[in-house]
Design a protein around this motif. Structure first.
Motif, PDB file in Angstrom:
ATOM      1  N   LEU A  25      -9.878  22.518 -48.734  1.00 57.46           N
ATOM      2  CA  LEU A  25     -10.897  22.970 -48.675  1.00 57.46           C
ATOM      3  C   LEU A  25     -11.819  22.650 -47.430  1.00 57.46           C
ATOM      4  CD1 LEU A  25     -13.064  25.882 -49.124  1.00 57.46           C
ATOM      5  CD2 LEU A  25     -14.061  24.849 -50.304  1.00 57.46           C
ATOM      6  N   ILE A  26     -12.298  21.173 -47.967  1.00 60.36           N
ATOM      7  CA  ILE A  26     -12.895  20.428 -46.902  1.00 60.36           C
ATOM      8  C   ILE A  26     -12.507  19.500 -46.170  1.00 60.36           C
ATOM      9  CG2 ILE A  26     -14.887  21.224 -48.348  1.00 60.36           C
ATOM     10  CD1 ILE A  26     -14.830  18.383 -49.604  1.00 60.36           C
ATOM     11  N   GLY A  27     -10.552  19.551 -46.228  1.00 60.25           N
ATOM     12  CA  GLY A  27     -10.607  18.398 -45.611  1.00 60.25           C
ATOM     13  C   GLY A  27     -10.531  16.753 -46.171  1.00 60.25           C
ATOM     14  N   GLY A  28     -10.262  16.895 -48.039  1.00 59.70           N
ATOM     15  CA  GLY A  28     -10.873  15.349 -48.023  1.00 59.70           C
ATOM     16  C   GLY A  28      -9.412  15.115 -49.295  1.00 59.70           C
ATOM     17  N   ALA A  29      -9.831  14.053 -49.868  1.00 60.79           N
ATOM     18  CA  ALA A  29      -8.201  13.469 -50.902  1.00 60.79           C
ATOM     19  C   ALA A  29      -8.979  13.038 -51.901  1.00 60.79           C
ATOM     20  CB  ALA A  29      -7.908  11.340 -49.802  1.00 60.79           C
ATOM     21  N   VAL A  30      -8.341  13.530 -52.393  1.00 56.75           N
ATOM     22  CA  VAL A  30      -8.852  13.145 -54.356  1.00 56.75           C
ATOM     23  C   VAL A  30      -7.943  11.777 -54.557  1.00 56.75           C
ATOM     24  CG1 VAL A  30      -7.899  13.161 -56.521  1.00 56.75           C
ATOM     25  CG2 VAL A  30      -8.146  15.645 -55.074  1.00 56.75           C
ATOM     26  N   HIS A  31      -9.763  11.086 -55.567  1.00 60.27           N
ATOM     27  CA  HIS A  31      -9.501   9.775 -56.098  1.00 60.27           C
ATOM     28  C   HIS A  31      -9.851   9.840 -57.264  1.00 60.27           C
ATOM     29  CE1 HIS A  31     -11.715   7.903 -52.022  1.00 60.27           C
ATOM     30  NE2 HIS A  31     -11.070   8.592 -51.562  1.00 60.27           N
ATOM     31  N   GLY A  32      -9.035   8.820 -58.315  1.00 56.58           N
ATOM     32  CA  GLY A  32      -9.099   8.858 -59.585  1.00 56.58           C
ATOM     33  C   GLY A  32      -8.103   7.730 -60.153  1.00 56.58           C
ATOM     34  N   PRO A  33      -9.659   7.669 -61.417  1.00 63.16           N
ATOM     35  CA  PRO A  33      -9.077   6.384 -62.314  1.00 63.16           C
ATOM     36  C   PRO A  33      -7.607   6.001 -62.425  1.00 63.16           C
ATOM     37  CG  PRO A  33     -10.039   7.723 -63.245  1.00 63.16           C
ATOM     38  CD  PRO A  33      -9.343   8.246 -62.282  1.00 63.16           C
ATOM     39  N   ALA A  34      -6.882   4.299 -62.095  1.00 71.59           N
ATOM     40  CA  ALA A  34      -5.791   4.178 -61.728  1.00 71.59           C
ATOM     41  C   ALA A  34      -4.384   4.613 -63.288  1.00 71.59           C
ATOM     42  CB  ALA A  34      -4.902   3.267 -61.206  1.00 71.59           C
ATOM     43  N   ARG A  35      -5.929   4.162 -64.421  1.00 66.38           N
ATOM     44  CA  ARG A  35      -4.905   4.680 -65.539  1.00 66.38           C
ATOM     45  C   ARG A  35      -4.952   5.716 -66.233  1.00 66.38           C
ATOM     46  NH1 ARG A  35     -10.333   2.237 -66.377  1.00 66.38           N
ATOM     47  NH2 ARG A  35     -11.941   4.134 -67.637  1.00 66.38           N
ATOM     48  N   ARG A  36      -5.627   6.952 -65.446  1.00 69.12           N
ATOM     49  CA  ARG A  36      -5.596   7.810 -65.537  1.00 69.12           C
ATOM     50  C   ARG A  36      -4.798   8.934 -65.728  1.00 69.12           C
ATOM     51  NH1 ARG A  36     -11.413   8.550 -68.363  1.00 69.12           N
ATOM     52  NH2 ARG A  36     -10.836   7.597 -69.653  1.00 69.12           N
ATOM     53  N   CYS A  37      -4.799   8.499 -63.757  1.00 74.89           N
ATOM     54  CA  CYS A  37      -4.141   9.120 -62.418  1.00 74.89           C
ATOM     55  C   CYS A  37      -3.504   8.388 -61.699  1.00 74.89           C
ATOM     56  CB  CYS A  37      -5.552  10.124 -61.805  1.00 74.89           C
ATOM     57  SG  CYS A  37      -7.276  10.999 -63.004  1.00 74.89           S
ATOM     58  N   PRO A  38      -3.028   7.676 -62.174  1.00 75.25           N
ATOM     59  CA  PRO A  38      -2.073   6.945 -61.088  1.00 75.25           C
ATOM     60  C   PRO A  38      -1.364   7.522 -59.838  1.00 75.25           C
ATOM     61  CG  PRO A  38      -0.438   7.323 -62.871  1.00 75.25           C
ATOM     62  CD  PRO A  38      -2.447   8.004 -63.872  1.00 75.25           C
ATOM     63  N   ASP A  39      -1.618   8.458 -59.495  1.00 72.62           N
ATOM     64  CA  ASP A  39      -0.608   9.551 -58.615  1.00 72.62           C
ATOM     65  C   ASP A  39      -1.987   9.836 -57.607  1.00 72.62           C
ATOM     66  OD1 ASP A  39      -0.738  11.406 -60.612  1.00 72.62           O
ATOM     67  OD2 ASP A  39       0.564  12.754 -60.171  1.00 72.62           O
ATOM     68  N   ALA A  40      -3.061   9.962 -57.892  1.00 71.08           N
ATOM     69  CA  ALA A  40      -3.783  10.383 -57.034  1.00 71.08           C
ATOM     70  C   ALA A  40      -3.989   9.710 -55.538  1.00 71.08           C
ATOM     71  CB  ALA A  40      -5.282  10.502 -57.971  1.00 71.08           C
ATOM     72  N   ALA A  41      -4.165  10.877 -54.427  1.00 69.78           N
ATOM     73  CA  ALA A  41      -4.209  10.486 -53.486  1.00 69.78           C
ATOM     74  C   ALA A  41      -4.673   8.373 -53.438  1.00 69.78           C
ATOM     75  CB  ALA A  41      -4.658  10.909 -52.405  1.00 69.78           C
ATOM     76  N   ILE A  42      -5.457   7.959 -53.760  1.00 68.89           N
ATOM     77  CA  ILE A  42      -6.342   7.275 -53.682  1.00 68.89           C
ATOM     78  C   ILE A  42      -7.168   6.694 -55.561  1.00 68.89           C
ATOM     79  CG2 ILE A  42      -8.869   5.601 -53.153  1.00 68.89           C
ATOM     80  CD1 ILE A  42      -7.099   6.586 -51.054  1.00 68.89           C
ATOM     81  N   VAL A  43      -6.613   5.553 -55.495  1.00 68.41           N
ATOM     82  CA  VAL A  43      -6.435   5.390 -57.136  1.00 68.41           C
ATOM     83  C   VAL A  43      -8.085   4.235 -57.375  1.00 68.41           C
ATOM     84  CG1 VAL A  43      -4.929   6.144 -58.255  1.00 68.41           C
ATOM     85  CG2 VAL A  43      -4.922   4.253 -57.413  1.00 68.41           C
ATOM     86  N   PHE A  44      -8.788   4.109 -58.166  1.00 69.51           N
ATOM     87  CA  PHE A  44      -9.882   2.527 -58.130  1.00 69.51           C
ATOM     88  C   PHE A  44      -8.893   2.480 -60.090  1.00 69.51           C
ATOM     89  CE2 PHE A  44     -11.668   7.048 -58.638  1.00 69.51           C
ATOM     90  CZ  PHE A  44     -12.367   6.754 -59.783  1.00 69.51           C
ATOM     91  N   ASP A  45     -10.325   1.213 -59.942  1.00 74.63           N
ATOM     92  CA  ASP A  45      -9.999   0.385 -61.163  1.00 74.63           C
ATOM     93  C   ASP A  45     -11.044   1.358 -62.362  1.00 74.63           C
ATOM     94  OD1 ASP A  45      -7.673  -0.850 -61.267  1.00 74.63           O
ATOM     95  OD2 ASP A  45      -8.512  -2.047 -60.167  1.00 74.63           O
ATOM     96  N   GLU A  46     -12.579   0.919 -61.502  1.00 75.53           N
ATOM     97  CA  GLU A  46     -13.609   1.283 -62.663  1.00 75.53           C
ATOM     98  C   GLU A  46     -14.995   2.203 -61.144  1.00 75.53           C
ATOM     99  OE1 GLU A  46     -14.614   0.566 -65.260  1.00 75.53           O
ATOM    100  OE2 GLU A  46     -12.831  -0.431 -65.489  1.00 75.53           O
ATOM    101  N   ALA A  47     -14.919   3.767 -61.836  1.00 79.27           N
ATOM    102  CA  ALA A  47     -15.615   4.302 -61.311  1.00 79.27           C
ATOM    103  C   ALA A  47     -16.802   3.980 -60.496  1.00 79.27           C
ATOM    104  CB  ALA A  47     -16.084   5.728 -61.969  1.00 79.27           C
ATOM    105  N   GLY A  48     -17.518   3.241 -61.204  1.00 79.33           N
ATOM    106  CA  GLY A  48     -19.564   2.914 -60.924  1.00 79.33           C
ATOM    107  C   GLY A  48     -19.030   1.720 -59.474  1.00 79.33           C
ATOM    108  N   PRO A  49     -18.376   1.220 -59.256  1.00 76.36           N
ATOM    109  CA  PRO A  49     -17.664   0.586 -57.877  1.00 76.36           C
ATOM    110  C   PRO A  49     -16.927   1.133 -56.657  1.00 76.36           C
ATOM    111  CG  PRO A  49     -17.602  -1.205 -59.953  1.00 76.36           C
ATOM    112  CD  PRO A  49     -17.576   0.761 -60.448  1.00 76.36           C
ATOM    113  N   HIS A  50     -16.710   1.873 -57.412  1.00 74.55           N
ATOM    114  CA  HIS A  50     -16.245   2.856 -56.362  1.00 74.55           C
ATOM    115  C   HIS A  50     -16.739   3.916 -55.578  1.00 74.55           C
ATOM    116  CE1 HIS A  50     -12.085   4.130 -54.344  1.00 74.55           C
ATOM    117  NE2 HIS A  50     -12.614   5.666 -54.494  1.00 74.55           N
ATOM    118  N   LEU A  51     -17.285   4.663 -57.054  1.00 75.01           N
ATOM    119  CA  LEU A  51     -18.371   5.763 -55.912  1.00 75.01           C
ATOM    120  C   LEU A  51     -20.123   4.730 -55.104  1.00 75.01           C
ATOM    121  CD1 LEU A  51     -18.759   7.378 -59.376  1.00 75.01           C
ATOM    122  CD2 LEU A  51     -18.368   8.422 -56.593  1.00 75.01           C
ATOM    123  N   ARG A  52     -20.065   3.354 -55.629  1.00 72.90           N
ATOM    124  CA  ARG A  52     -20.959   3.224 -54.864  1.00 72.90           C
ATOM    125  C   ARG A  52     -20.171   2.719 -53.513  1.00 72.90           C
ATOM    126  NH1 ARG A  52     -23.062   1.529 -60.718  1.00 72.90           N
ATOM    127  NH2 ARG A  52     -21.398  -0.195 -60.185  1.00 72.90           N
TER     128      ARG A  52
END
Length: 607
Positions: A25-52
């Motif tokens: 809808l808004i033209g973005g990409a899904v970001h998810g934690p690597a251990r739970r969403c390994p096939d997300a467009a962008i993955v991260f280890d920890e939510a806090g550092p990634h959001l910051r």
């Protein structure tokens, strides 16, 4: 709202479908934690550092998570209301979208758009939006507020019962629910005049003016900025009323023109000679000399008029300095720069590593997100997964490298933002070299040569293989491609002999193919003349992808039939060793001499 691609952040797979819908809808990409969403467009280890990190880089964020948790994560970074990006908290069932930060910088609009699509509620709490239907500190595109620091007090006064007075014309203000009165105490002024705001006044600047610039090749930046300042001063116009700097496309890579645009915080836009020549009848200073050089009778005046449109006019005719010309045009209403001429094209030459998200750099992911078009071998584009959503794909077969690169460069020459996608590192046996070779040898159009080029590194196959195997590249090493499609076999033989004699660790690329089975055998036999038969050889196949396999074999036992085109072969030097750790796993390393330098009395496990 920010021009950066939005990040839709999830913490588990449960809201994945919702997040994908919002991303579309808004033209973005899904970001998810690597251990739970390994096939997300962008993955991260920890939510806090990634959001910051997303917040620091000014990226719009839609986080499918509790508002309290999101507030606690971002609270240490909240400092400047005018600089913060939009942040929206979205309920996991899509029922509520809460604009937490940057309400007047796109968050309110984002929340409304998401809620409308999902059938939920946008929890808008900013007083101005709720009561008056307008945010005084966030004028619409085509407008600037000179003194945003005064908006908070003005809005507070209006909410408390004060009335407003509008001096000038602004349809977006007139159409609001603001309480206007002839003697209103909150003064909202609209003017292009170069003056400072007075006490109690919000000073709005319609972006109605275009600065047309012409220049000699390599004109000094300072000279161009000085002339531009002089033209604006002559017209008595504030730089905040500039919508763009415009010129002929022949100057799309001219530093002076881009520097003027950057100086005023506006985009640089470009027109073809034929587009500028349609303005010939309106020029005040047509020149046959300019026509002979460029194909139009005036660059500065022509660009100013072309950008201002058919109803526009010249405010200041062509003015000259030693190597630069400038003219100022005005449109009857604020301009949208995206509809003026075209931007300088950008070519991102990116290496995506072996293909897995975990080995792709954040910079490469951002470039791919930013690109409007992606060009590459079909497999490489497929490896990007959801990152290709909403992009124009230009797929090429293997072996069409030159056509692939030329196509990407010509697309960028049309003013697009193009990602040329390579596996591994784009500068190691990949397409970055061909980009610059085509420029050097005149293999692309002039427009393609004028694009902005950015190369971003990726994890190369040799790095991936070395990391999986341990540290075989710990001392001097080299890489040699055994493919003779582009390099004469005699040259390859000479390089193999030299590397063997110099005792380099060697990473062999393109070791074999269906038709080419003898080159690796030659290299093995040549190396055996200079290093022990037991020298470790690493065979790394499908690195970072399904079917990954890493094996160790002695050099003397290297079997060509165990190698294919998806295998990287690393042959150790005479110093490379194998070591087995307590878990039984075997590793290769090439010592550099640290232990010898420290002496033999190395203490293991010292307190």
């Amino acid at each position: 709202m920010s021009e950066k691609t939005a990040a839709i952040v999830i913490l588990s797979e449960a809201p994945r479908a919702l997040a994908e819908r919002v991303a579309a809808l808004i033209g973005g990409a899904v970001h998810g934690p690597a251990r739970r969403c390994p096939d997300a467009a962008i993955v991260f280890d920890e939510a806090g550092p990634h959001l910051r990190a997303l917040f620091r880089e000014g990226r719009p964020v839609v986080a499918v998570m509790a508002t309290g948790a999101l507030i606690r994560i971002l609270a240490p970074l909240i400092a400047d209301k005018q600089a913060e990006p939009p942040v929206v908290a979205l309920a996991e069932d899509g029922s509520v979208a809460v604009p937490l930060l940057g309400g007047h910088h796109g968050a309110n609009d984002l929340a409304r758009k998401i809620a409308d699509d999902l059938g939920g509620v946008a929890a808008i709490t900013t007083a101005g939006d709720l009561r008056f239907g307008v945010a005084l500190d966030a004028p619409p595109p085509g407008w600037r507020l000179e003194n945003p620091e005064g908006a908070k007090q003005a809005m507070a006064d209006l909410v408390a019962g004060a009335t407003a007075r509008l001096d000038g014309e602004a349809a977006w203000l007139s159409a609001s629910r603001l309480p206007f009165a002839p003697d209103g105490t909150v003064r909202l002024s609209v003017t292009e005049e170069a003056r400072a705001p007075v006490a109690g006044e919000l000073l709005y600047r319609p972006q109605t003016h275009i600065l047309g610039i012409g220049s000699e090749r390599g004109a000094p930046v300072a000279e161009a900025i000085e002339l531009a300042d002089r033209v604006l001063a002559e017209a008595g116009i504030t730089p905040l009323s500039l919508a763009a700097v415009a010129s002929i496309d022949l100057k799309a890579d001219e530093a002076a023109i881009h520097s003027v645009a950057e100086n005023y915080g506006v985009p640089a836009r470009f027109f073809t000679a034929s587009e500028l020549e349609t303005e010939a009848g309106r020029l005040e200073n047509p020149s046959d000399i300019v026509f002979a050089e460029t194909g139009c009778h005036g660059v500065a005046e022509g660009a100013a008029l072309a950008a201002a449109g058919a109803e526009g006019r010249l405010v200041v005719a062509k003015r000259k300095s030693r190597r630069v010309t400038a003219a100022l045009g005005r449109a009857p209403r604020p301009l949208d720069p995206a509809r003026i001429g075209r931007a300088r094209g950008t070519l991102f030459v990116v290496g995506i590593g072996p293909g897995g998200e975990e080995w792709r750099s954040p910079e490469v992911s951002r470039m791919v997100e930013t690109a409007s078009d992606l060009v590459g071998y079909s497999l490489y584009l497929d490896l990007l997964g959801p990152l290709t959503n909403g992009k124009m794909r230009h797929d090429f077969d293997l072996g069409k490298e030159e056509a692939r690169v030329r196509h990407a460069m010509e697309l960028a020459g049309e003013g697009r933002t193009v990602g040329l996608v390579c596996s591994g590192d784009a500068g190691i046996y990949a397409m970055a070299t061909l980009v610059f070779e085509l420029i050097d040898k005149g293999g692309v159009s002039d427009a393609a040569r004028r694009t902005a080029i950015q190369c971003s590194p990726g994890i190369s196959a040799l790095q991936g293989a070395a990391a999986r195997a341990g540290a075989p590249l710990g001392h001097d090493f080299c890489t040699i491609s055994l493919s003779d499609l582009l390099t004469p076999w005699d040259d390859i033989q000479r390089r193999v002999r030299s590397a063997a004699e110099a005792d380099f660790v060697i990473a062999f690329y393109n070791p074999v193919s269906k038709k080419r089975r003898t080159q690796l055998a030659f290299a093995r036999d040549e190396l055996l003349k200079h290093r022990p038969a037991a020298t470790p050889v690493i065979l790394a196949t499908n690195l970072g992808r399904d079917g990954e396999r890493v094996r160790f074999v002695p050099l003397a036992e290297l079997d060509i039939d165990d190698v294919d085109m998806l295998t990287v072969v690393i042959v150790g030097s005479s110093e490379t060793r194998l070591v087995t750790t307590g878990d039984g796993r075997q590793w290769a390393y090439t010592p550099r001499g640290y232990a010898a330098k420290a002496g033999t009395g190395m203490q293991i496990g010292a307190a």
